[in-house]
Design an enzyme around this catalytic site. Structure first.
Site, short mmCIF file in Angstrom:
data_model
loop_
_atom_site.label_atom_id
_atom_site.label_comp_id
_atom_site.label_asym_id
_atom_site.label_seq_id
_atom_site.Cartn_x
_atom_site.Cartn_y
_atom_site.Cartn_z
N HIS A 52 0.84 -1.20 0.00
CA HIS A 52 0.00 0.00 0.00
C HIS A 52 0.88 1.24 0.00
O HIS A 52 2.05 1.20 0.41
CB HIS A 52 -0.89 0.02 1.24
CG HIS A 52 -1.99 -0.98 1.22
ND1 HIS A 52 -3.12 -0.84 2.00
CD2 HIS A 52 -2.16 -2.14 0.55
CE1 HIS A 52 -3.93 -1.86 1.80
NE2 HIS A 52 -3.36 -2.68 0.93
N GLU A 54 0.90 3.84 1.94
CA GLU A 54 1.40 4.21 3.26
C GLU A 54 2.62 3.38 3.65
O GLU A 54 3.61 3.91 4.16
CB GLU A 54 0.32 4.01 4.33
CG GLU A 54 -0.92 4.86 4.13
CD GLU A 54 -2.04 4.13 3.41
OE1 GLU A 54 -3.21 4.38 3.76
OE2 GLU A 54 -1.76 3.32 2.49
N CYS A 82 -6.29 1.85 5.83
CA CYS A 82 -6.94 0.59 6.17
C CYS A 82 -6.37 0.08 7.51
O CYS A 82 -5.44 0.68 8.06
CB CYS A 82 -6.67 -0.43 5.06
SG CYS A 82 -4.97 -1.05 5.05
N CYS A 85 -2.50 -0.56 7.43
CA CYS A 85 -1.70 0.67 7.39
C CYS A 85 -1.80 1.43 8.70
O CYS A 85 -0.82 2.01 9.17
CB CYS A 85 -2.12 1.53 6.20
SG CYS A 85 -1.68 0.76 4.63
#
Length: 155
Positions: A52, A54, A82, A85
């Site tokens: 992801h 992040e 999410c 993260c």
């Protein structure tokens, strides 16, 4: 620089994801007014469920700082983090998260749950949502509209 300026940098990262056919989410890590980490969604490209935006930005910042603790840092991300993260942000001891668009399905900064400020954890992350919300949401909507129309992404 202001929150909007750093979010524009995160949007540039999200644009990189869009161009390679990834869900367009981008992130930057800022410490003392300087960007120290950048990332964008690369799950499909890297065949990695943890890739992801992040996580990529935190890895970049940690490598540049020479350590995993990012106390005092702010992460700017185009989509609400999410659960995975959010957990990484807590582990990195990030001070603040600034996000653009809400994620009503998996948002962990308040939309579904708030892991970043869970009272039982030893660290709390400050949250500011909705910065350049329209621009962040529009990029995601454009991407998914392209998917629904069966069009190829720009690669």
């Amino acid at each position: 620089m202001k929150h909007e300026d750093f979010m524009k940098e995160a949007l540039l990262e999200a644009g990189k994801a869009f161009l390679i056919g990834e869900v367009p989410v981008g992130a930057v890590v800022v410490l003392d007014g300087e960007i120290i980490g950048r990332g964008y969604n690369r799950r499909e490209t890297d065949a990695d469920p943890t890739a992801h935006a992040e996580i990529q930005a935190l890895r970049d910042a940690g490598a540049k700082q020479g350590g995993w603790r990012l106390a005092g840092a702010t992460l700017y991300v185009t989509l609400e983090p999410c659960p995975m993260c959010a957990g990484a942000l807590l582990q990195a001891r990030v001070e603040r998260v600034v996000y653009g668009a809400d994620d009503p399905k998996a948002g962990s900064a308040g939309s579904q749950l708030n892991l970043l400020q869970f009272p039982g954890f030893n660290h709390q992350v400050k949250i500011l949502g909705g910065v350049l919300k329209k621009e962040c949401a529009a990029l995601l909507q454009d991407f998914f509209r392209t998917c629904r129309n069966g069009q190829d992404y720009v690669k």
